[in-house]
Write a protein that holds these residues in place. Structure first.
Motif, PDB file in Angstrom:
ATOM      1  N   VAL A 198      -8.542  12.872 -11.613  1.00 30.73           N
ATOM      2  CA  VAL A 198      -7.166  13.252 -11.918  1.00 30.73           C
ATOM      3  C   VAL A 198      -6.241  12.649 -10.864  1.00 30.73           C
ATOM      4  N   VAL A 199      -5.040  12.300 -11.280  1.00 33.86           N
ATOM      5  CA  VAL A 199      -3.999  11.886 -10.348  1.00 33.86           C
ATOM      6  C   VAL A 199      -2.946  12.989 -10.349  1.00 33.86           C
ATOM      7  N   VAL A 200      -2.590  13.481  -9.167  1.00 31.45           N
ATOM      8  CA  VAL A 200      -1.598  14.556  -9.053  1.00 31.45           C
ATOM      9  C   VAL A 200      -0.387  14.045  -8.288  1.00 31.45           C
ATOM     10  N   TYR A 201       0.782  14.601  -8.618  1.00 34.55           N
ATOM     11  CA  TYR A 201       2.050  14.163  -8.039  1.00 34.55           C
ATOM     12  C   TYR A 201       2.791  15.358  -7.444  1.00 34.55           C
TER      13      TYR A 201
ATOM     14  N   ALA B 237     -12.621  16.518  -3.549  1.00 31.51           N
ATOM     15  CA  ALA B 237     -12.108  15.547  -2.571  1.00 31.51           C
ATOM     16  C   ALA B 237     -10.712  15.094  -2.982  1.00 31.51           C
ATOM     17  N   LEU B 238      -9.835  14.949  -2.005  1.00 31.95           N
ATOM     18  CA  LEU B 238      -8.486  14.452  -2.236  1.00 31.95           C
ATOM     19  C   LEU B 238      -8.329  13.112  -1.536  1.00 31.95           C
ATOM     20  N   ILE B 239      -7.762  12.151  -2.235  1.00 28.35           N
ATOM     21  CA  ILE B 239      -7.532  10.828  -1.654  1.00 28.35           C
ATOM     22  C   ILE B 239      -6.056  10.502  -1.774  1.00 28.35           C
ATOM     23  N   PRO B 240      -5.342  10.417  -0.623  1.00 27.68           N
ATOM     24  CA  PRO B 240      -3.936  10.019  -0.662  1.00 27.68           C
ATOM     25  C   PRO B 240      -3.835   8.494  -0.568  1.00 27.68           C
ATOM     26  N   PRO B 241      -3.590   7.786  -1.671  1.00 29.67           N
ATOM     27  CA  PRO B 241      -3.629   6.327  -1.640  1.00 29.67           C
ATOM     28  C   PRO B 241      -2.421   5.646  -1.019  1.00 29.67           C
ATOM     29  N   GLY B 242      -1.335   6.376  -0.741  1.00 31.21           N
ATOM     30  CA  GLY B 242      -0.141   5.725  -0.197  1.00 31.21           C
ATOM     31  C   GLY B 242       0.318   4.643  -1.151  1.00 31.21           C
ATOM     32  N   GLY B 243       0.507   3.434  -0.660  1.00 35.51           N
ATOM     33  CA  GLY B 243       0.913   2.322  -1.513  1.00 35.51           C
ATOM     34  C   GLY B 243      -0.265   1.544  -2.049  1.00 35.51           C
ATOM     35  N   GLU B 244      -1.469   2.072  -1.886  1.00 34.04           N
ATOM     36  CA  GLU B 244      -2.716   1.447  -2.341  1.00 34.04           C
ATOM     37  C   GLU B 244      -2.907   0.069  -1.727  1.00 34.04           C
ATOM     38  N   SER B 245      -2.512  -0.075  -0.469  1.00 39.01           N
ATOM     39  CA  SER B 245      -2.627  -1.365   0.196  1.00 39.01           C
ATOM     40  C   SER B 245      -3.788  -1.415   1.183  1.00 39.01           C
ATOM     41  N   SER B 246      -4.660  -0.415   1.162  1.00 40.43           N
ATOM     42  CA  SER B 246      -5.783  -0.354   2.096  1.00 40.43           C
ATOM     43  C   SER B 246      -6.693  -1.564   1.941  1.00 40.43           C
ATOM     44  N   VAL B 247      -7.119  -2.124   3.062  1.00 39.54           N
ATOM     45  CA  VAL B 247      -8.051  -3.251   3.033  1.00 39.54           C
ATOM     46  C   VAL B 247      -9.418  -2.857   3.575  1.00 39.54           C
TER      47      VAL B 247
ATOM     48  N   SER C  50      -6.669  11.931  -6.858  1.00 37.10           N
ATOM     49  CA  SER C  50      -5.772  11.034  -6.146  1.00 37.10           C
ATOM     50  C   SER C  50      -4.450  11.770  -5.960  1.00 37.10           C
ATOM     51  N   VAL C  51      -4.005  11.892  -4.715  1.00 35.41           N
ATOM     52  CA  VAL C  51      -2.764  12.604  -4.404  1.00 35.41           C
ATOM     53  C   VAL C  51      -1.660  11.577  -4.166  1.00 35.41           C
ATOM     54  N   GLU C  52      -0.850  11.350  -5.169  1.00 43.24           N
ATOM     55  CA  GLU C  52       0.248  10.387  -5.106  1.00 43.24           C
ATOM     56  C   GLU C  52       1.484  11.069  -4.530  1.00 43.24           C
ATOM     57  N   LEU C  53       1.963  10.585  -3.397  1.00 42.88           N
ATOM     58  CA  LEU C  53       3.112  11.201  -2.742  1.00 42.88           C
ATOM     59  C   LEU C  53       4.434  10.521  -3.099  1.00 42.88           C
ATOM     60  N   ARG C  54       4.460   9.747  -4.172  1.00 41.34           N
ATOM     61  CA  ARG C  54       5.677   9.008  -4.519  1.00 41.34           C
ATOM     62  C   ARG C  54       6.852   9.909  -4.875  1.00 41.34           C
ATOM     63  N   GLU C  55       6.596  11.169  -5.204  1.00 42.64           N
ATOM     64  CA  GLU C  55       7.688  12.108  -5.462  1.00 42.64           C
ATOM     65  C   GLU C  55       8.209  12.729  -4.171  1.00 42.64           C
ATOM     66  N   MET C  56       7.531  12.453  -3.061  1.00 37.99           N
ATOM     67  CA  MET C  56       7.936  12.973  -1.751  1.00 37.99           C
ATOM     68  C   MET C  56       8.374  11.790  -0.887  1.00 37.99           C
ATOM     69  N   ARG C  57       9.523  11.230  -1.223  1.00 36.00           N
ATOM     70  CA  ARG C  57       9.968  10.007  -0.551  1.00 36.00           C
ATOM     71  C   ARG C  57      11.408  10.103  -0.045  1.00 36.00           C
ATOM     72  N   ALA C  58      11.843  11.299   0.225  1.00 37.69           N
ATOM     73  CA  ALA C  58      13.232  11.498   0.648  1.00 37.69           C
ATOM     74  C   ALA C  58      13.433  11.222   2.138  1.00 37.69           C
ATOM     75  N   VAL C  59      14.630  10.768   2.448  1.00 35.90           N
ATOM     76  CA  VAL C  59      15.081  10.709   3.833  1.00 35.90           C
ATOM     77  C   VAL C  59      15.807  12.032   4.047  1.00 35.90           C
ATOM     78  N   ARG C  60      15.229  12.907   4.843  1.00 37.70           N
ATOM     79  CA  ARG C  60      15.782  14.252   5.024  1.00 37.70           C
ATOM     80  C   ARG C  60      16.960  14.285   5.982  1.00 37.70           C
ATOM     81  N   GLU C  61      16.903  13.432   7.005  1.00 38.99           N
ATOM     82  CA  GLU C  61      17.962  13.473   8.010  1.00 38.99           C
ATOM     83  C   GLU C  61      17.957  12.167   8.799  1.00 38.99           C
ATOM     84  N   ILE C  62      19.149  11.688   9.117  1.00 35.90           N
ATOM     85  CA  ILE C  62      19.300  10.562  10.038  1.00 35.90           C
ATOM     86  C   ILE C  62      20.297  10.998  11.101  1.00 35.90           C
TER      87      ILE C  62
END
Length: 193
Positions: free
Chosen positions: A28-31, A51-61, A78-90
């Motif tokens: 399963v892929v979860v978001y 098991a949970l696998i956070p693939p990030g941008g799937e660029s692992s070599v 697969s734990v896709e964090l693409r929905e958690m991509r906010a800039v909270r504060e600068i």
């Protein structure tokens, strides 16, 4: 026309040939969209031996995102964090940004550029990798000799683990005392997300 691989034969995974029997494939892929979602997911996985696998941008070599888990696990998510991509504060004064792990390099750079700032961390996978992935893999890059690897840019972290949240101190780098971020930078996501 060719048919797909049969059980036990190598399959193609993002252009890389991997011997992955179907019983060890992702189920399963979860978001998740927030820390609370992640916490519930980690609790679920721990209770059911998933098991949970956070693939990030799937660029692992190095195979870090491949579902190579022991056979006594009930499943692989697969734990896709693409929905958690906010800039909270600068914070302009301290030149500090608080961002979520799923933000891609170019998106972070654009948010900082709008504030007259730049991050200057450029791993080879810059366009398709996430800040969370950079931290989990202790990423370097073409500017690392000048600006350092990712851990020099990480001041503090808020990490979700199966036991709850861990937040390291929000202080500039120090040579005294233990550094909590050292537990997580380079841990490949094994200690939390």
């Amino acid at each position: 026309m060719t048919s797909g691989p049969t059980r036990g034969q190598p399959t193609t995974f993002r252009g890389r040939i991997v011997a992955t029997p179907y019983e060890r494939a992702l189920h399963v892929v979860v978001y998740p969209t927030c820390e609370d979602d992640l916490l519930r997911l980690l609790e679920f996985a721990e209770a059911r031996r998933v098991a949970l696998i956070p693939p990030g941008g799937e660029s692992s070599v190095v195979g870090g995102i491949e579902p190579d888990v022991p056979p006594n696990y009930a499943g692989v998510l697969s734990v896709e964090l693409r929905e958690m991509r906010a800039v909270r504060e600068i914070d302009q004064l301290s030149r500090r940004a608080r961002v979520q792990a799923g933000i891609l390099g170019p998106d972070l750079e654009e948010a900082l550029r709008r504030e007259g700032l730049a991050f200057r961390h450029c791993p080879q996978s810059y366009t398709c990798s996430t800040v969370g992935g950079w931290i989990a893999t202790r990423a370097g890059g073409r500017s690392a000799t000048l600006c350092g690897k990712i851990e020099t840019a990480v001041e503090s972290m808020r990490v979700v683990t199966p036991r709850g949240r861990v937040e390291t101190r929000k202080v500039p780098q120090s040579a005294s005392g233990p550094g909590g971020k050292a537990w997580f930078v380079g841990s490949e996501g094994a200690l939390g997300s």
